[in-house]
Design a protein around this motif. Sequence first.
Motif, PDB file in Angstrom:
ATOM      1  N   ALA A  98       5.239  27.013  54.600  1.00 33.41           N
ATOM      2  CA  ALA A  98       6.343  28.260  54.260  1.00 33.41           C
ATOM      3  C   ALA A  98       7.978  27.526  54.451  1.00 33.41           C
ATOM      4  CB  ALA A  98       6.098  29.377  54.809  1.00 33.41           C
ATOM      5  N   PHE A  99       8.936  27.919  53.633  1.00 28.79           N
ATOM      6  CA  PHE A  99      10.340  27.582  53.763  1.00 28.79           C
ATOM      7  C   PHE A  99      11.108  28.768  54.204  1.00 28.79           C
ATOM      8  CE2 PHE A  99      10.405  23.894  50.466  1.00 28.79           C
ATOM      9  CZ  PHE A  99       9.695  23.031  51.327  1.00 28.79           C
ATOM     10  N   GLU A 100      11.712  29.106  55.428  1.00 29.76           N
ATOM     11  CA  GLU A 100      12.690  30.077  55.347  1.00 29.76           C
ATOM     12  C   GLU A 100      14.081  29.619  54.787  1.00 29.76           C
ATOM     13  OE1 GLU A 100      12.922  31.146  59.513  1.00 29.76           O
ATOM     14  OE2 GLU A 100      10.725  30.892  59.877  1.00 29.76           O
ATOM     15  N   CYS A 101      14.390  30.587  54.264  1.00 31.59           N
ATOM     16  CA  CYS A 101      15.762  29.872  53.547  1.00 31.59           C
ATOM     17  C   CYS A 101      16.874  31.040  53.584  1.00 31.59           C
ATOM     18  CB  CYS A 101      15.348  29.898  51.762  1.00 31.59           C
ATOM     19  SG  CYS A 101      14.371  28.796  51.626  1.00 31.59           S
ATOM     20  N   THR A 161      11.465  32.852  61.970  1.00 32.33           N
ATOM     21  CA  THR A 161      12.006  32.366  63.267  1.00 32.33           C
ATOM     22  C   THR A 161      13.502  32.291  63.097  1.00 32.33           C
ATOM     23  OG1 THR A 161      11.848  30.031  62.626  1.00 32.33           O
ATOM     24  CG2 THR A 161      10.150  30.928  64.348  1.00 32.33           C
ATOM     25  N   ARG A 162      13.965  32.156  61.750  1.00 29.95           N
ATOM     26  CA  ARG A 162      15.436  31.960  61.272  1.00 29.95           C
ATOM     27  C   ARG A 162      16.097  33.096  60.625  1.00 29.95           C
ATOM     28  NH1 ARG A 162      17.346  26.603  62.336  1.00 29.95           N
ATOM     29  NH2 ARG A 162      15.984  25.706  64.097  1.00 29.95           N
ATOM     30  N   VAL A 163      14.827  33.674  59.740  1.00 32.79           N
ATOM     31  CA  VAL A 163      15.578  34.648  59.033  1.00 32.79           C
ATOM     32  C   VAL A 163      14.612  36.015  59.115  1.00 32.79           C
ATOM     33  CG1 VAL A 163      16.069  33.101  57.264  1.00 32.79           C
ATOM     34  CG2 VAL A 163      13.835  34.145  57.214  1.00 32.79           C
ATOM     35  N   SER A 164      14.917  37.078  58.633  1.00 35.04           N
ATOM     36  CA  SER A 164      14.303  38.359  58.719  1.00 35.04           C
ATOM     37  C   SER A 164      13.035  38.575  58.027  1.00 35.04           C
ATOM     38  CB  SER A 164      15.298  39.579  58.410  1.00 35.04           C
ATOM     39  OG  SER A 164      16.326  39.739  59.454  1.00 35.04           O
ATOM     40  N   GLU A 208      20.327  38.948  47.063  1.00 32.94           N
ATOM     41  CA  GLU A 208      21.399  39.290  46.885  1.00 32.94           C
ATOM     42  C   GLU A 208      22.175  40.245  48.035  1.00 32.94           C
ATOM     43  OE1 GLU A 208      22.609  39.569  42.089  1.00 32.94           O
ATOM     44  OE2 GLU A 208      21.894  41.192  43.216  1.00 32.94           O
ATOM     45  N   THR A 209      21.276  41.216  48.535  1.00 30.33           N
ATOM     46  CA  THR A 209      21.696  42.286  49.469  1.00 30.33           C
ATOM     47  C   THR A 209      21.824  41.508  50.906  1.00 30.33           C
ATOM     48  OG1 THR A 209      20.881  43.856  48.188  1.00 30.33           O
ATOM     49  CG2 THR A 209      21.368  44.375  50.583  1.00 30.33           C
ATOM     50  N   THR A 210      20.465  40.816  51.125  1.00 30.15           N
ATOM     51  CA  THR A 210      20.347  40.141  52.416  1.00 30.15           C
ATOM     52  C   THR A 210      20.792  38.935  52.714  1.00 30.15           C
ATOM     53  OG1 THR A 210      18.017  39.705  52.287  1.00 30.15           O
ATOM     54  CG2 THR A 210      18.433  41.867  52.547  1.00 30.15           C
ATOM     55  N   GLY A 211      20.757  38.140  51.757  1.00 31.51           N
ATOM     56  CA  GLY A 211      20.996  36.632  51.595  1.00 31.51           C
ATOM     57  C   GLY A 211      19.876  35.885  52.307  1.00 31.51           C
ATOM     58  N   GLU A 212      18.602  36.385  52.416  1.00 33.74           N
ATOM     59  CA  GLU A 212      17.707  35.445  53.064  1.00 33.74           C
ATOM     60  C   GLU A 212      16.432  35.609  52.322  1.00 33.74           C
ATOM     61  OE1 GLU A 212      18.994  35.953  57.549  1.00 33.74           O
ATOM     62  OE2 GLU A 212      17.464  37.455  57.063  1.00 33.74           O
ATOM     63  N   PHE A 213      15.339  34.626  52.330  1.00 37.15           N
ATOM     64  CA  PHE A 213      14.132  34.792  51.699  1.00 37.15           C
ATOM     65  C   PHE A 213      13.123  33.974  52.269  1.00 37.15           C
ATOM     66  CE2 PHE A 213      16.756  32.036  48.918  1.00 37.15           C
ATOM     67  CZ  PHE A 213      15.861  30.888  48.564  1.00 37.15           C
ATOM     68  N   VAL A 214      11.923  33.850  51.980  1.00 33.51           N
ATOM     69  CA  VAL A 214      11.027  32.841  52.448  1.00 33.51           C
ATOM     70  C   VAL A 214      10.173  32.443  51.190  1.00 33.51           C
ATOM     71  CG1 VAL A 214       9.076  32.506  53.786  1.00 33.51           C
ATOM     72  CG2 VAL A 214      10.750  33.706  54.939  1.00 33.51           C
ATOM     73  N   ILE A 215      10.055  31.241  51.046  1.00 31.80           N
ATOM     74  CA  ILE A 215       9.132  30.767  50.003  1.00 31.80           C
ATOM     75  C   ILE A 215       7.524  30.315  50.713  1.00 31.80           C
ATOM     76  CG2 ILE A 215       8.753  28.600  48.489  1.00 31.80           C
ATOM     77  CD1 ILE A 215      11.723  28.632  47.757  1.00 31.80           C
ATOM     78  N   ASN A 216       6.659  31.045  50.205  1.00 29.54           N
ATOM     79  CA  ASN A 216       5.513  30.697  50.643  1.00 29.54           C
ATOM     80  C   ASN A 216       4.653  29.953  49.564  1.00 29.54           C
ATOM     81  OD1 ASN A 216       5.078  32.904  52.977  1.00 29.54           O
ATOM     82  ND2 ASN A 216       5.923  33.818  51.394  1.00 29.54           N
TER      83      ASN A 216
END
Length: 204
Positions: free
Chosen positions: A130-133, A117-120, A74-82
Amino acid sequence: MAYLEIDPAAQTSRENYFLLTGLVVPRPIAWVSSLSENGVRNLAPHSYFNIVSSDPPIVHFTQTGRKDTLTNVETTGEFVINFVSVELAEAMNLTAADFPHDEDEFAWAGLEAAASTRVSPPRVAAVRAAFECRVRTILEMGNGNMVFGDVVAVHVDESVFRDGRVDMARLAAVGRLGGSWYSAVDDPFRLDRPTWANLRRATE
């Protein structure tokens, strides 16, 4: 066969949880890495996870209640699914513990992080995919918070990617069953989808 008829409204929330998670199996695991507003790394598994759309690529995971992952996305708007493979199952299970908000699950599980590469948020370096989301929207439904994310980058180990497809046996994904039980995709089988034309031809 003799069937029980169960009325969910007559059961407790805990009883319904065990009923649903015991029957909806196996469930894919989203091992979600995120960052707090102070940059603390978080890593936690979520077994309410699936694809929403392939065009554009959108996935979702659900967190029941309010925990660190939800607060972070909610705070950052980013996540990674491993994606969890068999050799990482114990490390994944360790990160399911109720760590305080300021603890780093990567460190506790002895996992190396790899920069995205695209998210923090980083990804788990040892995973096979993994998915960067980026967060598209979050919906509250019942006791679940459904996090929908646009997949902005995909990382796949070359050893599991063959002829443009993922080799299921090499991915060796782990699925969640009921209670403390898990399954491994170590014996996949194939069924070609039938077409109406082929079905009609077979009966002529």
